[in-house]
Design an enzyme around this catalytic site. Structure first.
Site, mmCIF file in Angstrom:
data_model
loop_
_atom_site.group_PDB
_atom_site.id
_atom_site.type_symbol
_atom_site.label_atom_id
_atom_site.label_comp_id
_atom_site.label_asym_id
_atom_site.label_seq_id
_atom_site.Cartn_x
_atom_site.Cartn_y
_atom_site.Cartn_z
ATOM 1 N N GLU D 247 33.007 -5.365 11.757
ATOM 2 C CA GLU D 247 33.690 -4.883 12.963
ATOM 3 C C GLU D 247 33.184 -3.481 13.220
ATOM 4 O OE1 GLU D 247 35.499 -6.581 14.942
ATOM 5 O OE2 GLU D 247 35.718 -8.381 13.707
ATOM 6 N N CYS D 281 37.268 2.264 18.248
ATOM 7 C CA CYS D 281 36.092 1.391 18.433
ATOM 8 C C CYS D 281 35.951 0.977 19.886
ATOM 9 C CB CYS D 281 36.210 0.135 17.594
ATOM 10 S SG CYS D 281 36.515 0.463 15.858
#
Lengths: 473, 473, 473, 473
Positions: D247, D281
């Site tokens: 991720e 993110c």
């Protein structure tokens, strides 16, 4: 004397007429309950209609937190709930506590399932006509639900209707059993303290006449009934355009093969046969035992039965107490007598004392005796030997009912044959037909019912699919 | 002499270099094949990239009709396809015909599955943050696929890469096995006559060096490899950012319990052990038999093995023919010798003749012998007795591989233990580990592989999920 | 004159009584059909019962190949099938050919779906009571199915009952519409040449009285009816213990917003309104157009309607032909007259000629006029302007019916509102409510029906779930 | 000064070496943490292996109650957890509280999902070879999991690895970020008080060298990493045979069309751009605004940004505080300078003060500037006008990353184009790309990641499918 009022769309309302609820064990009146009639039902329906749209748009996190809140508050009132249903139903307190725990679990399952409503995404372009199109199927609440629940699990079988209704966003009007309305009304008070919008729930003790409007009134989109086969099937053809779910009874049977563990099997079978005096839809009424172990099994079964303790349901050590009323005890007494008069042998039994009927074990029966062919709903079990497995399957199937069956075996081919051939809703390997957990699909075939319950499955009947086709490209 | 050219994005292109494909049985050259190199690969990649967007938007009815068209045309050329792979692989014609039929079925399954891509509809409103939102997950083609297929099922294991690629809308560049490229190239010609957009498929016979670019080139989004464990695992760490699926081999085992039907079991085990000389990923290499039936089973197993007919693969009655090449036959010869030298007993066997190695049955082995612990990929089987079921499970598990296992039993507890404890991708009850149908999930754990094939499962690796969140209210 | 016999469990049997089937366009008799009665129905039921167990155990590859075989043979007889239904129903040949193609597709979908029956694997151990147990839910054929199909899609709506029955393994007895039984009986002859076990299918033209036994006979487990609302709902309360699926009609509407593409929308709406003279369950009967484009849209709609060619249905250029009979044409004539008398304005229309009624476009209607509120099932459409989207949604919903709705819009919020609020079975964005492909879930709410068809969904009603609980550890 | 020890399979163990954790806002040391090395990792692995089998057989009700117990205890320590992560990460307390709430929700979702593991029931009889067979696919824990979590959501992104591991029954060894290990270690202490078997969890602060053994050690079956793209992709090719989930980050963008609600959109975009100083993110780094509303939108965006309050993260009114360290603040300062030097225009901004960098809004950029093309992970946003929607889609896609994208529009065709064409893991309609709820599938394409998290999706990577084929008839 405590008085219980109908719960109508958020309000507890006394009415003009009351009836008494008695403890079947002591025959003492334990509460007075106000009886609802057509006017109260009308009020409940109107308050349900009023809230329908709001419920429809309730986000899942709100439904989830309402359901979890109910579960939490039931935990806090576990003892009161258990005592209440112990007294109204003469259900031994250890079973009553178990029922409360299961009802809590039923709400928790519903809290989880409301976040997982069914849905589908469909490619429409299987032919040129569908090019550039895609489909989504989403499930919307079907509308008003009418529920009717029985006396034997007055709390959890009520919850099996309420919890799915809340989870799907359907308002529900529920009629509890006349003899055991207290735990349901107590639950209504608990639910009233949560954020469930008022109108979403009404619980109305009614006589059969008023209750029949639940069946016929076209404003209900679904009738969900748990009770006796006779009453249930009559409802189906009066229900008009609404959906109908019927959870009825049966004369469930178990097969004990020669690969079964006799001790474990006997323990489970005694429980399946006599827990709550057999007043259970999936009561183990018939046991077919492989002839090679018939004597050994039966001996052990009788021994274990003889250890069951009779007494006041409120006593923690009581295994078996009175039946729901004397009429039913008399009925069982007569069925057993009829069987013996017809040539059957009573392996174990005793005399009726009022509403109490002691465990009865019968063999050498004929299939058309009432104890074999009809739903006993009482503490009587028939044990018979069989020669080969196909015979045993045939014996289970030679019934107008088909709810669940238990098969004690370690053989794959027997398991497969049982699953393929038994005409029932559920086949339980190495356990009694009486086995149920609250999230599993539950319901019968043949005369035992129409549709399935078990939270997710009950929810499906409260939902209407709607297709959206979008042009994609 | 027929010459086969690489199929590059819709064109058959001769190159400067050729190599010969021989019939392993007769050692005769049956065709010349033009070898593709980096330039051809580059051309294939570019034509794949060019068609990527068009494939992505192909409606499912078009993909379905292309796939069904391929299947139909393969049916029409069934004999030619079977003969071709019979000759290139020395696969007995009856097995070759079976492989063609399976490859057709693989395309049919893909034709159906392309209309049923995975998708999901998600309630986003589990918390207040998600109120008014809903999610749809749809799966899109991942991009260019690189495929490498092995010699042993040169047609169907190629199709297990092509059909899912077409079904998902991914362009694919495939390298067939060097020794058996003909049936794949024949298939390319068939596919070329369908409406599959050019560029969607290239089949390039390459040497290992050029082939390695399939592994390292970042323009491929997926590498799907079927072949030997050693080669496969090396690829994984060179693959960069792409996905990798590895279908490798093993030393699959079967357990034959005392409730097994000996005759049926022996028949299936002989087939599992010796079909196509054991050159099958899920070849039945080890058989553990309950000691009480070990002698009876082994006797029958030997009898049945002795009836296998050796000969020319093109002969309809041939059961077993040459191995893919003499090197492999020599390897098996050495492994068997090593086992015997180490104390094992040869129950049945014979002498190698060139590339032909006759069926070998060995017992009294030690677990670290190559015939036990490594992948034989040849016509050798180890049969050993066991005392109790847990031992047998332990023996199956004492391997670095874990593809499939077969368990012959009629006992529920053994079935359950096998499923829970065997470290494999698939447990086949009452059949050999060699059992496979083309739509089932197939693949191994431990050193046997990484990921699953089986059309729908292979398709999953060729798809990328994409979430759409919509504001609903 | 061709004579058609009932198809009874594998046999074509002439009876004592016949009736004539006429071409509604020419009023000529095109065939004589033997009428089945109670005796034939009894024979069909008995042959169905006899084959029930064999069907139940038919492997999916056999059901699949039977269904694909039927599809293949229908392709070969496409023209004959189309001609037959063109003549019996006065359906223009281009629509008749389309219906045959769809019927073929319906069988193909069923062939695929029979390999994908629903099933479920359930963790039972959510509470300590379920520890060590797991559940499998498998779906078994429900038993005998009674089907009743309508005149308007005499082939494909029959297939929507037959194909799911074959796919699930249920024997079916079907009554085709009295006026259009020929294509169904022709299909029976085709199916008879396949390997479908005899007894699995009977097609019996019956009078209503005999046909009513399909509703009441307890040997049927399911009644699946497609036809008029009045007949359907009456059946539900006579159906006893069986399941009932009703696919009825409606007065479907479309909303045309100001973001719609007028040209494309008008084209689709003209087709939705007048194809097969509006004798379609999801006939576009009402069109609500945003006031800003009402005039432009209506003008274009009238222009396009005026180009529809009236004529003999067998003529390839015919768009519109006679209605099914003169009674219905007279009914439409009266409804239109009633509307005009009540103040509505006829934008386009003409005079009835026998069974032919020309396309009628009406505006300025009141909601309680029959052309608005009832099911026209004829070539009449109401077009009205609306002010805001919520009004249009309200207009669609102000109906006792709710089958499908079409919404032409490019706005997300309008799409979402439409999907949430329209009380219908399906919302079609940017197409008419008349849109249907054969694998999508199809069916209505309110008075439009009960349950869903669409192969997979129809199959669900022909299946009974059965739970297997296994002790796992 | 509080000292935190590594949590190794149930024990808190001091080691020989410590390191200091500082509050990035005040630069004060807030705790000392014992550093784990190879020896501690070895111990963690061994304790994990020891418990593997027990975890594998944990019934779902036990896993569920452990996970719910953790959630409950986190609620009780909500303030302490929030304060801890506020201090270690300089995360404003209001966001820190939100993160704790989300982490609790993540455990609740896992508690529910562990009762709903994937599974499949497959008809095997699609061909004659499979007759009489059925398949079940059940998912088993894959084995030891190695987790690496980042500094920016030190609690919830750790929980996104722990909760799925517990739910699937996989032991996990997790390395928290070096700069923010405290909340994870605090969580370990909480989990230690539950009934999770010891060994199932170890949390080891390690230096990168020791941490790299998580990547290479073959005893781990899965590496799940959340962090920077560079580090992540390097891991993939060192991971040997294990699965890898990455991720990583991106430079997420939003498209604001002319149908967007400017006020709501600006509010959401300011939050997406500057919450936690953009150290997210899915930080909204790029905003493409339709030219017709560019000025209006930008003006409002600047106004709203100017109201953000800078200060001590522990202050309830603080919107923005220091970045994780001064190096990162300097990096952002340089990137902004570089952009301006290259011709970009700073619409809003200020001077760096130590680790604090104030919100920066830039326009008139070129696509190859770092602020556009690389992952900023800081409080900087680029706003640019676009002409037509396809241009905006192209701008979003002209990036090596592809995590999520936000699209503010009320047009269906724009929604559809966005979903089809944007190369990202998730498209959020009418919200920023920064939108995430914890049960949705989350992860990126291109350089943004490999695989998906989101409890159920993370669980899938921790599970290995195993097929059971049973002979049924």
């Amino acid at each position: 004397m405590e008085k219980f009022s109908p719960y109508i769309g958020g309000k507890l309302k006394a009415t003009k007429q009351t009836f008494s609820v008695k403890n079947p064990f002591s025959d003492e009146t334990i509460a007075e309950v106000y009886l609802a009639g057509s006017a109260e039902l009308e009020e409940a329906i109107i308050s349900a209609q009023r809230i329908e749209d709001e419920l429809r748009y309730l986000p899942s996190h709100k439904k989830c937190s309402i359901l979890m809140d109910i579960a939490q508050k039931m935990k806090e009132q576990r003892d009161l709930l258990a005592r209440t249903l112990c007294l109204e139903a003469a259900k031994p307190i250890k079973y009553a506590l178990g029922e409360v725990d299961r009802a809590i679990q039923t709400f928790i399952v519903a809290a989880e399932e409301c976040k997982r409503l069914p849905s589908e995404h469909i490619q429409i372009d299987w032919t040129p006509a569908g090019e550039g199109k895609e489909g989504i199927v989403k499930y919307f609440p079907i509308g008003l639900v009418a529920g009717v629940s029985p006396f034997n699990f007055p709390l959890n079988l009520t919850v099996h209707k309420l919890a799915p209704a809340i989870a799907t966003g359907c308002p529900i009007v529920l009629k509890p059993a006349r003899s055991t309305p207290l735990s349901a009304l107590l639950l209504a008070k608990i639910i009233d303290t949560t954020e469930l919008p008022k109108g979403a729930l009404s619980i109305l003790p009614m006589d059969r006449e008023s209750g029949n409007q639940l069946v016929t009134d076209e404003r209900f989109a679904l009738l969900t009934f748990t009770g006796s086969p006779q009453v249930g099937w009559n409802m189906k053809n009066q229900a008009g355009k609404k959906r109908v779910v019927l959870e009825l009874g049966g004369n469930a049977g178990a097969i004990v093969t020669d690969t079964a563990d006799i001790e474990k099997t006997a323990l489970k079978c005694v429980s399946g046969a006599f827990a709550y005096s057999g007043q259970v839809c999936i009561h183990t009424q018939r046991i077919y035992v492989h002839k090679s172990i018939f004597n050994e099994f039966t001996t052990r079964f009788i021994e274990l039965t003889s250890k069951l303790k009779h007494g006041n349901p409120i006593d923690a050590t009581t295994d078996i107490s009175s039946m729901i009323d004397e009429d039913n005890a008399i009925r069982i007494e007569q069925w057993v007598k009829e069987a013996i008069d017809g040539g059957a042998k009573l392996l174990y039994g005793g005399n009726r004392e009022g509403a109490y009927y002691p465990p009865a074990i019968i063999t050498n029966t004929k299939q058309d005796m009432k104890v074999c062919s009809q739903e006993a709903f009482g503490p009587v079990v028939v044990i018979e030997p069989y020669n080969n497995f196909s015979d045993a399957v045939g014996l289970i199937n030679s019934s107008e009912f088909g709810l669940q069956a238990g098969v004690f075996t370690n053989k794959l081919d027997e398991q497969n044959q049982a699953f393929n051939e038994l005409k029932v809703g559920g086949v339980i390997i190495n356990d009694v037909p009486t086995f149920r957990v609250d999230h599993m699909p539950y319901g019968g075939v043949k005369n035992s019912g129409f549709g399935r319950e078990g939270v997710k499955y009950a929810m499906l009947d409260m939902l209407e699919p709607k297709l959206l086709i979008r042009n994609y490209l």
